[in-house]
Design an enzyme around this catalytic site. Structure first.
Site, PDB file in Angstrom:
ATOM      1  N   LEU A  59      35.493  45.357  41.285  1.00 48.38           N
ATOM      2  CA  LEU A  59      34.716  45.657  40.093  1.00 48.38           C
ATOM      3  C   LEU A  59      33.272  45.751  40.544  1.00 48.38           C
ATOM      4  O   LEU A  59      32.665  44.745  40.942  1.00 48.38           O
ATOM      5  CB  LEU A  59      34.879  44.560  39.038  1.00 48.38           C
ATOM      6  CG  LEU A  59      34.011  44.699  37.770  1.00 48.38           C
ATOM      7  CD1 LEU A  59      34.417  45.937  36.981  1.00 48.38           C
ATOM      8  CD2 LEU A  59      34.126  43.452  36.909  1.00 48.38           C
ATOM      9  N   CYS A  69      35.873  40.642  41.319  1.00 54.52           N
ATOM     10  CA  CYS A  69      36.952  41.383  41.955  1.00 54.52           C
ATOM     11  C   CYS A  69      38.238  40.576  41.933  1.00 54.52           C
ATOM     12  O   CYS A  69      38.300  39.478  41.383  1.00 54.52           O
ATOM     13  CB  CYS A  69      36.580  41.695  43.407  1.00 54.52           C
ATOM     14  SG  CYS A  69      34.975  42.526  43.589  1.00 54.52           S
TER      15      CYS A  69
END
Length: 608
Positions: free
Chosen positions: A51, A2
Site C-alpha cells: 500500500l 502493507c
C-alpha cells in the site's frame, strides 16, 4: 502499510516455489492493493503486498542488499516515524541510501546494528529479514503491537505473515483448533492471550519482541518493556510533557505522500488529535478532512446508559467548526450492518465483536474513497487509565480481567462435555495470573495505587492489543492505513508512571490529558464526559440476527451445533431467555454467528 509473508526451510531449495509464495501473498492482497513483490533464493522465500504511502518509486519490496555473494532481504509492513533522523545518522556512518523510503532506512539500520536495530525504531512495524550471511531469519514487531505478525514452525520450516490466512495458504499449515484454542474463543473472546493465535501450531510474535531462527536454534527477545519508577514531575511539568510528546508525535505521523485525514467522534481523544493535526494543516495552507460514524434514526433511538452519555454528532460538528475541517458523517443502517457482519471475521481470521467491528469496517470503506491514511484516537483510554474500572473496588480486586466480568458466562451456552473440557473459569484465572506475574511492580507502592498500576498493565498489554487488532484488520481489509499517535512508546512509557490520581486530576477521567489539550479545544469539548464507541439501537438489527441464528440452529450441518446447547441459544434467538436480551443478546448472537461461519468457511478441524 502493507502485507508481508514468507517462509524459510534450511533443508530445501525454495527458489522454485513461487506458486506457493504467491498464494500466501495473494491471501493478503487487501493489505497492499498497489503492488506485489517476491524474492526466492535457496532457503528463503519472501512475499510482499504494498500500500503506497511514502516514496512511490523507491519503496518497492522485498528489498534486497547484497554483500559479496550473500543477500540480506527484507519484507516490511509499517512506518518508521523517526526514519529521517535515522537516515541522517546512517548516511553519516557511510551508508549509501538511494531512496526516500523508510524501508531502505530499516534495511540499512539492520546492516549497521544487526538485531539491535529494532531498539532504534520509533514507529508501527512488523518485518522479516533473511540474512544469508548467517542463514538466519529475524522477525520483529513494534513496541505496542500495532502491526500484526504471525508464524508457524513446521518440520524445520518457519512460515510467517501479517495475517493468519497467509499462513493457512501454505500447504503445511492446517486449520486446526484444540482445547486451548476453544478456551481462547469462548473464555476470552476477541481479547486473545498475547502470543497465541487460537489455531493450533500458529503463534504470534509478541509486541515489543523480536525473534531469530536458524537451522538449529531460535530465540525470543523482549527488547521493550514498561519500567516502574517514581513520577517526580509536578502537574504543570507533566501537562507540558504530555502536550509536547503529542505535538511531536502528531507532526511525525502526518508525513505521507497520499491524502491523510482524521477520525473524529467528538470525544476528547479524537478531537484533540484533530485539533493538533488541523493546526499543522493550516500552517501549510491546507484544510483537514474529518470523518465520523452515525446510524439511521440514532437520535430517536438513543438511550443514555453507563457507556454512552450522549450522541456524538453534535460534538463532532462543534469540533469540526472549531478546527475548520471539511467533515463527512457516514450514516449506516441495520441492513448494511447485518449484510457485512462476517467481513471483520474474515479480516481477522477469528470471531470478533460483531456490529461494532462491522461499522468500523464500513466507515473505513467510505474513507478509503477519499484518502489512504488516517489518524485515530485509539488507545488513549488504555494508556491514560480512562475507564471507570480504575476506581471501582469490585474490578480492582477481581481475579479475572475486568472486561470479562461484564460479558457474562459463555460457558452456560456450551454443552456440558465441552464445558468440562474447556474449564473456562479456570482458564480465565490462569491467563489473568500470568499477566499479574509480568507486572513491573514499583517498590514500596501498596494499596489502591498498586492495584491501579496492575489494572493499567492489564489494559495496555491485554485489552489494547484487541483494540489494535480490530482497527488494523478493519482498515487494512479496505487497503487503508490508520495511525495511532497515543501508541507512541515514548508517551506510553511516560504515562505508565504517572499516578492515577494525577491522571484523573480535576475529578474527571483523563483530566491530565484534558489539561494538555487546553490550547487546542474549547472547554466544553475538553470536559465532555467519556462516551463509548457508538452502536446501533435499531430493533431491526437484533431481529435480523435472531432470525439468522434460528436458521443456523435449523441447519443440521451448522458446525457450531456440536459445541452449544441448542435449546438455550434458541431461547435467546427467540427472545425468550430470562437473563439474556436486548444488547446482551445482540452481542452474543453476533459472536455465535461468527463462530459458526468461522468453523465452516475455514473448514476448521476441532481436536479436543
Amino acid at each position: 502499510m502493507c502485507g508481508i509473508t514468507g517462509w524459510v526451510d534450511w533443508s530445501k531449495n525454495l527458489s522454485k516455489n513461487k506458486e506457493t509464495l504467491k498464494a500466501m501473498t495473494d491471501a493478503i492482497e487487501h493489505r497492499g492493493p498497489d503492488a506485489e513483490g517476491f524474492w526466492l533464493k535457496d532457503h528463503a522465500a519472501l512475499g510482499h503486498r504494498r500500500l503506497i504511502v511514502i516514496d512511490p518509486e523507491g519503496g518497492a519490496q522485498p528489498m534486497v542488499y547484497q554483500i559479496g555473494e550473500d543477500h540480506i532481504a527484507l519484507t516490511y509492513n509499517g512506518e518508521l516515524y523517526n526514519y529521517l533522523e535515522l537516515r541522517d545518522e546512517l548516511l553519516a556512518k557511510g551508508h549509501d541510501i538511494k531512496t526516500n523510503s523508510d524501508t531502505e532506512v530499516l534495511l540499512h539500520a539492520y546492516l549497521e546494528w544487526d538485531t539491535d536495530c529494532i531498539r532504534h525504531f520509533n514507529g508501527i512495524f512488523a518485518f522479516g529479514i533473511w540474512d544469508e550471511r548467517q542463514d538466519r531469519l529475524m522477525l520483529g514487531r513494534d513496541h505496542l503491537g500495532v502491526k500484526p505478525l504471525f508464524f508457524a514452525e513446521r518440520e524445520g520450516q518457519i512460515i510467517f505473515g501479517s495475517e493468519i490466512k497467509s499462513l493457512l495458504s501454505h500447504p503445511d499449515v492446517e486449520p486446526e483448533v484444540d482445547t486451548e484454542g476453544l478456551a481462547e474463543v469462548f473464555g476470552l473472546g476477541p481479547m486473545r492471550t498475547p502470543g497465541k493465535a487460537v489455531f493450533k501450531g500458529i503463534q504470534e510474535v509478541r509486541a515489543g519482541h523480536f525473534m531469530t531462527f536458524s537451522e538449529n536454534n531460535s530465540s525470543d527477545e523482549k527488547y521493550w518493556m514498561l519500567k516502574s519508577k517514581e513520577h517526580t514531575d509536578d502537574v504543570e511539568t507533566t501537562v507540558n510533557t504530555i502536550r509536547e510528546l503529542l505535538e511531536d508525535t502528531v507532526k511525525r505521523q502526518l508525513i505521507a505522500d497520499k491524502p491523510l485525514v482524521t477520525m473524529l467522534s467528538g470525544g476528547l481523544d479524537s478531537s484533540g488529535l484533530t485539533a493538533m493535526a488541523g493546526k499543522e494543516f493550516r500552517e501549510d495552507s491546507k484544510a483537514l478532512s474529518t470523518y465520523s460514524i452515525d446510524f439511521v434514526n440514532s437520535e430517536a433511538d438513543f438511550e443514555e446508559d453507563f457507556l454512552r452519555r450522549d450522541l456524538d454528532e453534535p460534538w463532532v460538528n462543534r469540533v469540526s467548526e472549531h478546527v475548520g475541517t471539511n467533515h463527512t458523517s457516514i450514516v449506516l443502517d441495520s441492513d448494511k450492518l447485518v449484510d457485512h457482519l462476517l467481513v471483520p471475521m474474515r479480516a481477522r481470521d477469528l470471531p470478533g465483536v460483531g456490529e461494532i467491528e462491522t461499522s468500523l469496517y464500513l466507515l473505513f470503506t467510505e474513507m478509503k474513497k477519499d484518502a489512504t491514511v488516517a489518524l485515530s484516537g485509539e488507545s488513549a483510554d488504555e494508556v491514560f487509565s480512562g475507564y471507570p474500572w480504575f476506581h471501582q473496588e469490585e474490578y480492582l480486586d477481581a481475579d479475572i480481567f475486568p472486561w470479562l466480568m461484564n460479558l457474562g458466562n459463555m460457558g452456560g451456552i456450551l454443552k456440558d462435555d465441552i464445558q468440562e473440557k474447556l474449564q473456562l473459569k479456570q482458564y480465565q484465572k490462569e491467563r489473568y495470573q500470568e499477566a499479574l506475574e509480568e507486572i513491573p511492580e514499583l517498590e514500596g507502592e501498596t494499596g489502591m495505587e498498586a492495584k491501579q498500576r496492575r489494572m493499567s498493565y492489564m489494559f495496555i498489554t491485554r485489552f489494547l492489543p484487541f483494540m489494535l487488532d480490530r482497527k488494523d484488520r478493519a482498515s487494512m481489509m479496505t487497503g487503508f492505513e490508520v495511525r495511532v499517535p497515543f501508541c507512541d512508546y515514548r508517551l506510553v512509557e511516560y504515562l505508565w508512571n504517572i499516578p492515577y490520581e494525577m491522571k484523573r486530576i480535576d475529578d474527571i477521567e483523563k483530566g491530565i490529558l484534558r489539561r494538555a489539550f487546553a490550547d487546542y479545544l474549547p472547554e466544553d469539548v475538553r470536559y465532555r464526559k467519556k462516551s463509548a464507541y457508538p452502536s446501533t439501537k435499531d430493533d431491526e438489527y437484533l431481529q435480523r440476527v435472531q432470525r439468522w441464528m434460528l436458521n443456523v440452529l435449523d441447519d443440521p450441518d451448522s458446525p457450531i451445533l456440536s459445541l452449544i446447547k441448542e435449546d438455550v441459544v434458541r431461547e435467546i434467538a427467540e427472545g425468550r431467555h430470562p437473563g439474556i436480551d436486548g444488547s446482551r443478546a445482540k452481542g452474543l448472537l453476533d459472536y455465535l454467528l461468527q463462530i459458526n461461519a468461522w468453523l465452516k468457511e475455514y473448514q476448521i478441524r476441532i481436536n479436543l
